[in-house]
Enzyme design. Structure first.
Site, PDB file in Angstrom:
ATOM      1  N   ILE A  20      85.062  84.564 -10.674  1.00 16.11           N
ATOM      2  CA  ILE A  20      84.275  85.117  -9.569  1.00 16.11           C
ATOM      3  C   ILE A  20      84.775  86.509  -9.169  1.00 16.11           C
ATOM      4  CG2 ILE A  20      85.500  84.161  -7.541  1.00 16.11           C
ATOM      5  CD1 ILE A  20      81.682  84.315  -8.129  1.00 16.11           C
ATOM      6  N   SER A  42      97.260  88.942  -9.901  1.00 18.41           N
ATOM      7  CA  SER A  42      96.975  87.768 -10.716  1.00 18.41           C
ATOM      8  C   SER A  42      98.143  87.530 -11.639  1.00 18.41           C
ATOM      9  CB  SER A  42      95.709  88.030 -11.544  1.00 18.41           C
ATOM     10  OG  SER A  42      94.965  86.884 -11.718  1.00 18.41           O
ATOM     11  N   ARG A  43      98.491  86.247 -11.853  1.00 17.19           N
ATOM     12  CA  ARG A  43      99.639  85.947 -12.710  1.00 17.19           C
ATOM     13  C   ARG A  43      99.332  86.296 -14.154  1.00 17.19           C
ATOM     14  NH1 ARG A  43      99.493  79.803 -11.466  1.00 17.19           N
ATOM     15  NH2 ARG A  43      97.475  80.406 -12.314  1.00 17.19           N
ATOM     16  N   LYS A  97      84.908  80.854  -0.814  1.00 21.66           N
ATOM     17  CA  LYS A  97      84.617  79.480  -0.462  1.00 21.66           C
ATOM     18  C   LYS A  97      85.289  78.534  -1.452  1.00 21.66           C
ATOM     19  CE  LYS A  97      82.388  77.554  -3.095  1.00 21.66           C
ATOM     20  NZ  LYS A  97      82.206  77.144  -4.534  1.00 21.66           N
ATOM     21  N   ASP A 175      82.669  71.531  -5.281  1.00 21.88           N
ATOM     22  CA  ASP A 175      82.872  72.979  -5.445  1.00 21.88           C
ATOM     23  C   ASP A 175      81.515  73.686  -5.459  1.00 21.88           C
ATOM     24  OD1 ASP A 175      84.622  75.430  -6.236  1.00 21.88           O
ATOM     25  OD2 ASP A 175      83.032  75.345  -7.735  1.00 21.88           O
TER      26      ASP A 175
HETATM   27  P1  NAP Z   1      88.865  80.816 -11.960  1.00 20.95           P
HETATM   28  O1  NAP Z   1      88.009  81.499 -12.972  1.00 20.95           O
HETATM   29  O2  NAP Z   1      89.692  79.650 -12.394  1.00 20.95           O
HETATM   30  O3  NAP Z   1      89.778  81.948 -11.318  1.00 20.95           O
HETATM   31  C1  NAP Z   1      90.757  81.655 -10.350  1.00 20.95           C
HETATM   32  C2  NAP Z   1      91.924  82.587 -10.564  1.00 20.95           C
HETATM   33  O4  NAP Z   1      92.914  82.289  -9.585  1.00 20.95           O
HETATM   34  C3  NAP Z   1      92.556  82.390 -11.925  1.00 20.95           C
HETATM   35  O5  NAP Z   1      92.082  83.375 -12.820  1.00 20.95           O
HETATM   36  C4  NAP Z   1      94.033  82.493 -11.670  1.00 20.95           C
HETATM   37  O6  NAP Z   1      94.478  83.743 -12.135  1.00 20.95           O
HETATM   38  C5  NAP Z   1      94.209  82.496 -10.154  1.00 20.95           C
HETATM   39  N1  NAP Z   1      95.147  81.418  -9.749  1.00 20.95           N
HETATM   40  C6  NAP Z   1      96.178  81.562  -8.894  1.00 20.95           C
HETATM   41  N2  NAP Z   1      96.822  80.412  -8.728  1.00 20.95           N
HETATM   42  C7  NAP Z   1      96.212  79.523  -9.505  1.00 20.95           C
HETATM   43  C8  NAP Z   1      96.431  78.159  -9.770  1.00 20.95           C
HETATM   44  N3  NAP Z   1      97.434  77.477  -9.199  1.00 20.95           N
HETATM   45  N4  NAP Z   1      95.588  77.533 -10.618  1.00 20.95           N
HETATM   46  C9  NAP Z   1      94.583  78.192 -11.219  1.00 20.95           C
HETATM   47  N5  NAP Z   1      94.326  79.504 -11.006  1.00 20.95           N
HETATM   48  C10 NAP Z   1      95.145  80.145 -10.153  1.00 20.95           C
HETATM   49  O7  NAP Z   1      87.981  80.288 -10.741  1.00 20.95           O
HETATM   50  P2  NAP Z   1      86.676  80.973 -10.109  1.00 20.95           P
HETATM   51  O8  NAP Z   1      85.465  80.360 -10.689  1.00 20.95           O
HETATM   52  O9  NAP Z   1      86.816  82.435 -10.095  1.00 20.95           O
HETATM   53  O10 NAP Z   1      86.763  80.370  -8.628  1.00 20.95           O
HETATM   54  C11 NAP Z   1      87.750  80.811  -7.707  1.00 20.95           C
HETATM   55  C12 NAP Z   1      87.246  80.501  -6.307  1.00 20.95           C
HETATM   56  O11 NAP Z   1      86.003  81.171  -6.126  1.00 20.95           O
HETATM   57  C13 NAP Z   1      86.971  79.013  -6.080  1.00 20.95           C
HETATM   58  O12 NAP Z   1      87.307  78.648  -4.782  1.00 20.95           O
HETATM   59  C14 NAP Z   1      85.469  78.895  -6.283  1.00 20.95           C
HETATM   60  O13 NAP Z   1      84.896  77.829  -5.519  1.00 20.95           O
HETATM   61  C15 NAP Z   1      84.999  80.235  -5.778  1.00 20.95           C
HETATM   62  N6  NAP Z   1      83.706  80.656  -6.338  1.00 20.95           N
HETATM   63  C16 NAP Z   1      83.446  80.531  -7.678  1.00 20.95           C
HETATM   64  C17 NAP Z   1      82.182  80.862  -8.162  1.00 20.95           C
HETATM   65  C18 NAP Z   1      81.807  80.753  -9.623  1.00 20.95           C
HETATM   66  O14 NAP Z   1      80.608  80.840  -9.950  1.00 20.95           O
HETATM   67  N7  NAP Z   1      82.757  80.610 -10.550  1.00 20.95           N
HETATM   68  C19 NAP Z   1      81.208  81.319  -7.295  1.00 20.95           C
HETATM   69  C20 NAP Z   1      81.535  81.513  -5.944  1.00 20.95           C
HETATM   70  C21 NAP Z   1      82.785  81.166  -5.499  1.00 20.95           C
HETATM   71  P3  NAP Z   1      95.989  83.897 -12.616  1.00 20.95           P
HETATM   72  O15 NAP Z   1      96.337  82.676 -13.430  1.00 20.95           O
HETATM   73  O16 NAP Z   1      95.958  85.156 -13.407  1.00 20.95           O
HETATM   74  O17 NAP Z   1      96.812  84.008 -11.364  1.00 20.95           O
END
Ligand code: NAP
Length: 318
Positions: A20, A42-43, A97, A175
């Site tokens: 996101i 970011s890690r 969110k 989610d």
């Molecule tokens: P994602 O692709 O998994 O990205 C989350 C990022 O957070 C990871 O790239 C990771 O980067 C970092 N992170 C830090 N601590 C972490 C941990 N303990 N475990 C996993 N990742 C960790 O997820 P996302 O889809 O972007 O979603 C993130 C948030 O945005 C969620 O709350 C989701 O509900 C919300 N969201 C998502 C969407 C969607 O369509 N995907 C839409 C709206 C909102 P590093 O490992 O590099 O630190």
């Protein structure tokens, strides 16, 4: 400590460079003249060309670069601790969110933000979809009989490799489902509460992969929500509101509104419009010296976990 007022764009750090952050936050920030992307954190995730990148928020703080605000795009399980560190720096905080993994941690952040004199913003992106405000305006004057939410998507298509979603605190099907609840709590004129819920937990997961919920109120309203993460083929992000004037439909996660008379008053909008709206709102909230944290969608999810029956279903393997 609160930030002194300064002119010029907000210097913002983006934390958690996953899907996101890259898909929506980076372009929305680039398109907003009131915000400058000052750092990424970011890690493992990749940063943005020309923008300083840090491994964690402690490294960002230690760098001493000037920051006014952060947007936290990590999974919910780790968001509170990062938010607390940002608030302690006097930085304004945008929480993706859901705003936290629990209600109590969001309440704690609200107290900390108020004490620090900074703005805390809970960003419910689906509320900024094009059809939501016109639907709310229509429903404010309508007699509402029932609401049907159908939120069925394929976890393998939309969340590949996101193991955190089906772990404890990752919300599972809530989610995406909390996006539907963020819309319903916005467009309906009165509060409602859970009457019954059934949550399907795969036997190898700590979060539900599907849920069926019925809500009601004291006026005979019935809201039925069908949430499922196992939907293959056509995907559904639909809300149907039956009124005395006919059925109002919100399709595509709120992006497309069809009025009871069949007209479509708003242009079909993409998710990108949601994030432009979110950042406009974040800037406005900061400039007004306020916070904007509505916990209603999170409270319904918490209530589903409190009130719902737990069904064990087939294991999920990505
Ligand atoms: P994602 O692709 O998994 O990205 C989350 C990022 O957070 C990871 O790239 C990771 O980067 C970092 N992170 C830090 N601590 C972490 C941990 N303990 N475990 C996993 N990742 C960790 O997820 P996302 O889809 O972007 O979603 C993130 C948030 O945005 C969620 O709350 C989701 O509900 C919300 N969201 C998502 C969407 C969607 O369509 N995907 C839409 C709206 C909102 P590093 O490992 O590099 O630190």
């Amino acid at each position: 400590m609160s930030q002194p007022h300064r002119t010029g764009p907000l210097r913002l750090a983006l934390v958690g460079m996953g899907k996101i952050a890259h898909d929506q936050h980076v372009p929305a920030i680039a398109g907003n003249a009131d915000i400058q992307l000052a750092a990424t954190v970011s890690r493992e995730g990749k940063g943005v060309a020309g923008v300083p990148h840090f491994r964690d928020i402690a490294d960002l703080i230690a760098s001493g670069i000037a920051i006014d605000a952060v947007s936290l795009c990590t999974p919910p399980q780790v968001r509170r601790a990062i938010a607390a560190q940002a608030i302690a720096q006097g930085w304004h905080v945008f929480l993706e969110k859901p705003p936290g993994a629990t209600l109590a941690e969001v309440a704690q952040l609200q107290g900390a933000a108020a004490a620090a004199g900074i703005s805390l913003f809970a960003g419910w992106h689906s509320r900024y979809a094009a059809g939501v405000e016109p639907a709310r305006a229509f429903l404010a004057e309508a007699a509402i009989r029932s609401v049907t939410v159908t939120w069925r998507e394929d976890i393998r298509v939309w969340h590949p490799g996101q193991a955190w979603i089906l772990q404890a605190g990752g919300f599972g099907v809530f989610d995406p489902g909390i996006n539907a609840l963020s819309i319903v709590t916005r467009i309906l004129p009165r509060p409602f509460f859970i009457a019954d819920a059934e949550l399907d937990f795969p036997e190898n997961c700590d979060a539900p992969i599907a849920a069926r919920i019925t809500f009601g109120d004291d006026h005979g309203l019935r809201i039925a929500a069908d949430l499922d993460f196992r939907q293959e083929g056509p995907q559904s992000w639909d809300i149907a509101v039956e009124t005395d004037a006919g059925t109002l439909m919100l399709h595509d996660g709120g992006g497309r509104l069809v009025m009871p008379d069949g007209t479509e008053p708003t242009p079909v909008d993409a998710l990108h419009g949601e994030y432009a709206g979110l950042y406009d709102r974040f800037v406005a909230v900061i400039r007004a010296g306020k916070s904007d944290v509505d916990i209603a969608p999170l409270r319904h999810v918490a209530d589903a976990f409190l009130r719902g029956r737990r069904m064990i279903v087939a294991p999920f393997v990505e």
